[in-house]
Scaffold this active site. Structure first.
Site, PDB file in Angstrom:
ATOM      1  N   ASP A 245     -31.088 -61.629  57.834  1.00  0.00           N
ATOM      2  CA  ASP A 245     -31.882 -60.839  56.907  1.00  0.00           C
ATOM      3  C   ASP A 245     -31.508 -61.228  55.479  1.00  0.00           C
ATOM      4  OD1 ASP A 245     -33.536 -58.023  57.021  1.00  0.00           O
ATOM      5  OD2 ASP A 245     -32.309 -58.162  55.210  1.00  0.00           O
ATOM      6  N   ILE A 246     -32.528 -61.346  54.600  1.00  0.00           N
ATOM      7  CA  ILE A 246     -32.273 -61.643  53.189  1.00  0.00           C
ATOM      8  C   ILE A 246     -31.790 -60.357  52.515  1.00  0.00           C
ATOM      9  CG2 ILE A 246     -33.264 -62.468  51.024  1.00  0.00           C
ATOM     10  CD1 ILE A 246     -35.360 -63.963  52.648  1.00  0.00           C
ATOM     11  N   ASN A 253     -38.179 -58.645  45.141  1.00  0.00           N
ATOM     12  CA  ASN A 253     -39.640 -58.565  45.085  1.00  0.00           C
ATOM     13  C   ASN A 253     -40.091 -57.682  43.931  1.00  0.00           C
ATOM     14  OD1 ASN A 253     -41.186 -60.139  46.738  1.00  0.00           O
ATOM     15  ND2 ASN A 253     -41.415 -58.652  48.362  1.00  0.00           N
ATOM     16  N   GLU A 288     -38.516 -59.657  55.798  1.00  0.00           N
ATOM     17  CA  GLU A 288     -37.536 -60.640  55.331  1.00  0.00           C
ATOM     18  C   GLU A 288     -36.519 -60.979  56.406  1.00  0.00           C
ATOM     19  OE1 GLU A 288     -35.979 -56.602  53.847  1.00  0.00           O
ATOM     20  OE2 GLU A 288     -37.878 -57.540  54.360  1.00  0.00           O
TER      21      GLU A 288
END
Length: 377
Positions: A245-246, A253, A288
């Site tokens: 996961d980012i 964002n 993500e």
């Protein structure tokens, strides 16, 4: 009768092969559904089955039951002699043009009829010519010894000759007609084969599109679930699942906009795919989050691989391609687990997910295994 039986046998064999390939339970009802879909006997059924196949839902419990209830509310059975299904509001109206598969079977049957007719005509002509030869053999010169017998022989020979000429002329006309019918069928079948090839290509493209994430071009969640199920069904079950996961992606964002967020997703996806290209496969799991399926590699080696990926991502600065403005760095968190023989897909996903959340809870930008790796001796 033999031709019809051959056709039904071919349909039945194809239906059984397709049923087994889908992984659906081989019940009489499911086989009957594939039988009618393969034979093209029910309007709209082949398309409905194709939609389920593209969605990867054919083997899911209840999926074929809904198709059966839609097209066969009064029950279902295989075989051309079974009762026709009752029309339903959901069923598509009959089209004037038959399905490609139905056309193939019709052309096959008509070609068989033509060959039988030609064989019968040739057999009849052979009998007529044989009778003519027998007539000639019976007209021996020693039997023609009077004007009256000569007159009778000439009349008989004339009648038999005219008869054979007439029958052979009719045979030629019949064979010419059969040849014209075969030519028309050949042209019709050639067009159908072109349509089938085009439909197969379109279906293949649609299947690829349905299993690919449009943004990152990685296989999507649907394809991941299919591949994971296949690996769990394999005899050895030797593979690892990684969920990555980012970190703080929503903040990135919100600060830099979705266009830059999409750029980051593509960059991470490309890096993951490149790193595991020869070891397994990378997927966009959702949002993500990404998934990796890696075969025949010990958990410790998978951990080393994920650590190398994490460090590589953390050292790269994201740059706005339009303005060349540096936007900072991103990091990854990942959870790893090894498959256990006989376990379900939800179980291994849940275990990898727990490892991922442990990495998040311990400060992010790290890789965690579940169960934890044993410390080096």
């Amino acid at each position: 009768m033999q031709k019809v039986s051959k056709r039904l046998w071919d349909i039945g064999r194809m239906a059984w092969d397709r049923l087994i390939l889908t992984g659906a339970p081989p019940t009489p009802e499911n086989y009957a559904l594939w039988y009618h879909a393969t034979g093209g006997t029910v309007e709209g059924l082949p398309e409905a089955m194709a939609e389920l196949a593209q969605a990867g839902m054919l083997a899911q419990p209840g999926a074929l039951d809904s198709i059966q209830a839609r097209f066969f509310p009064n029950g279902i059975k295989a075989g051309g002699d079974g009762p026709a299904p009752a029309p339903t509001p959901e069923a598509k109206p009959a089209e004037t043009r038959p399905s490609s598969l139905s056309l193939v079977y019709r052309v096959s049957g008509e070609a068989g009829d033509i060959m039988e007719a030609a064989s019968a005509a040739l057999s009849q002509a052979d009998k007529a010519n044989s009778g003519y030869a027998e007539t000639l053999a019976g007209l021996q010169p020693t039997h023609i010894d009077t004007p009256s017998s000569l007159k009778s022989a000439i009349r008989l020979l004339t009648e038999e000759t005219d008869k054979v000429i007439g029958e052979n002329t009719a045979l030629r006309e019949q064979l010419d007609g059969l040849s014209a019918r075969l030519k028309a069928l050949r042209e019709e079948l050639a067009g159908t084969q072109t349509e089938l090839g085009r439909a197969q290509a379109n279906l293949s493209e649609a299947r690829i599109a349905a299993e690919t994430d449009a943004l990152t071009h990685l296989p999507n969640r649907r394809r991941f679930e299919q591949d994971l199920s296949a690996l769990l069904r394999s005899a050895d079950g030797r593979f690892c699942l990684v969920l990555a996961d980012i970190d703080f992606f929503k903040n990135f964002n919100d600060q830099h906009g979705h266009v830059m967020g999409d750029q980051v997703l593509r960059l991470v996806a490309q890096g993951l795919a490149r790193r595991v290209e020869k070891l397994g496969r990378a997927y966009r799991f959702g949002g993500e989050e990404f998934a990796l399926l890696i075969r025949d590699l010990p958990v410790a080696k998978v951990f080393e691989l994920c650590e190398a990926i994490r460090r590589d991502v953390a050292t790269r600065e994201v740059v706005n391609r339009s303005t060349a403005q540096p936007l900072g760095r991103i990091t990854l968190s990942a959870g790893i687990t090894a498959a256990r023989i006989g376990e379900e897909a939800d179980t291994i996903i849940d275990r990898a997910d727990r490892a991922l959340y442990a990495a998040k809870n311990q400060g992010r930008n790290r890789v965690i295994c579940d169960p934890p790796l044993a410390p080096p001796a």
